[in-house]
Design a protein around this motif. Structure first.
Motif, PDB file in Angstrom:
ATOM      1  N   ILE A 160      37.400  62.177  15.241  1.00 20.67           N
ATOM      2  CA  ILE A 160      36.035  62.138  15.151  1.00 20.67           C
ATOM      3  C   ILE A 160      35.126  62.577  16.541  1.00 20.67           C
ATOM      4  N   ALA A 161      35.867  62.024  17.722  1.00 27.98           N
ATOM      5  CA  ALA A 161      35.102  62.199  18.813  1.00 27.98           C
ATOM      6  C   ALA A 161      35.109  63.613  19.007  1.00 27.98           C
ATOM      7  N   ALA A 162      36.263  64.522  18.473  1.00 21.87           N
ATOM      8  CA  ALA A 162      36.222  65.920  18.835  1.00 21.87           C
ATOM      9  C   ALA A 162      35.151  66.561  17.948  1.00 21.87           C
ATOM     10  N   ALA A 163      34.857  66.002  16.721  1.00 23.18           N
ATOM     11  CA  ALA A 163      33.826  66.519  15.863  1.00 23.18           C
ATOM     12  C   ALA A 163      32.307  66.289  16.419  1.00 23.18           C
ATOM     13  N   ARG A 164      32.216  64.837  17.038  1.00 26.89           N
ATOM     14  CA  ARG A 164      30.951  64.740  17.506  1.00 26.89           C
ATOM     15  C   ARG A 164      30.600  65.573  18.730  1.00 26.89           C
ATOM     16  N   ALA A 165      31.561  65.911  19.621  1.00 27.63           N
ATOM     17  CA  ALA A 165      31.337  66.738  20.727  1.00 27.63           C
ATOM     18  C   ALA A 165      31.065  68.139  20.288  1.00 27.63           C
ATOM     19  N   LYS A 166      31.772  68.652  18.987  1.00 29.47           N
ATOM     20  CA  LYS A 166      31.446  70.132  18.702  1.00 29.47           C
ATOM     21  C   LYS A 166      30.083  70.050  17.987  1.00 29.47           C
TER      22      LYS A 166
END
Lengths: 112, 112, 112, 112
Positions: free
Chosen positions: A91-97
């Motif tokens: 989820i953090a990776a998706a948020r950053a992307k």
């Protein structure tokens, strides 16, 4: 863990860890192998759509949709296992992307 | 929606809907096209691992890991959009698949 | 070998062997790795088509077609290397598969 | 055409045209759809290798090798059909790509 406890990505990750450990499968779960397994599941999804028109792909018959649901689940399962093996918070990776994408692709102008 | 509101698959899906609408991209988002986009992202992940030994794939250098994190995010993003276009609840689908897998692959026996 | 000597799958295979040997790349060319490299190139092809209508995919602009030509070549190159690593004769394999397909999919009946 | 006439990429292409025409399949053979079909076959190849060690992938058991031979053939078949749909000469494309690669990746220096 009971599968009924799977309610989000974190509990899914925990269930997958337990599932792999109970079968002694961790030895096979290198990031390399999990990336391969994931693309194979993604291809099984693609296969359902390969000869369909755009319109047909929006209105799958029930059996195809049920099969696609299983393939979607398998792709998610390997994606969660791969992220876990790489110690990536999905989820953090998706948020950053998404934050990057918002800059890269500004919204369309209103033309008035 | 602010990207900081992305905390789970549901808020990610909502953010993606808003993002696509603001760019008039829904017209391109047939399940067929989203499945293609997803496998392309999955392949970008595979690419990082193709020449690595199993051991190397478990210990990526920081820049490769950062790139893989972006690719993992992109794969998740298209998977969420595809599930949304097919009206599939990702977590429910994963839960149902895990229940099937538990029957299909019984745990290893303890050998003692 | 001069690349101008590449005239068929056999001379392409020979050129690829020579190319890999001159760079000490054979060590990386396990069937597993070559299959990964091939699907990555196949995905680069898919990427060109992912947002196109069926009609647009039949009429690529010249730059896209030139890029697709390179991706087609890369896919063939890894397919030839994979077949070589597995000691598979590509044309004989295709001939055998076509014979199977002719039985599996009988021609449409003429409706008159 | 008799499948025994398939001796090279040109006769394979001709046999595939005849095969598709006899089944009225050309309507489905957009480049977009053929690229999808090709990556699905490539994934079926990848699937055979996903849990294998590098060493195991070099020494497939006979049944796996026979299955891989069919998948290699299917990948080649769709690649030839895709190249045909795009009017790309596969061997010429590979020759051009090899010439580019020779410049991009100079041979290893002899260290003496």
């Amino acid at each position: 863990m009971n599968t009924t406890d799977i309610r989000d990505l974190t509990s899914l990750r925990d269930a997958l860890r337990e599932f792999a450990d109970a079968r002694d499968w961790r030895q096979f779960h290198t990031p390399k192998n999990l990336a391969m397994a994931m693309i194979v599941e993604a291809a099984e999804l693609v296969e359902h759509f390969q000869w369909l028109t755009p319109e047909q792909s929006r209105a799958l018959p029930p059996e195809t949709l049920a099969a696609a649901r299983d393939e979607v689940a398998d792709t998610l399962i390997y994606l969660v296992e791969l992220a876990d093996a790489l110690d990536i918070d999905l989820i953090a990776a998706a948020r950053a992307k998404m934050a990057k994408n918002a800059i890269k692709y500004p919204p369309s102008e209103n033309i008035e």
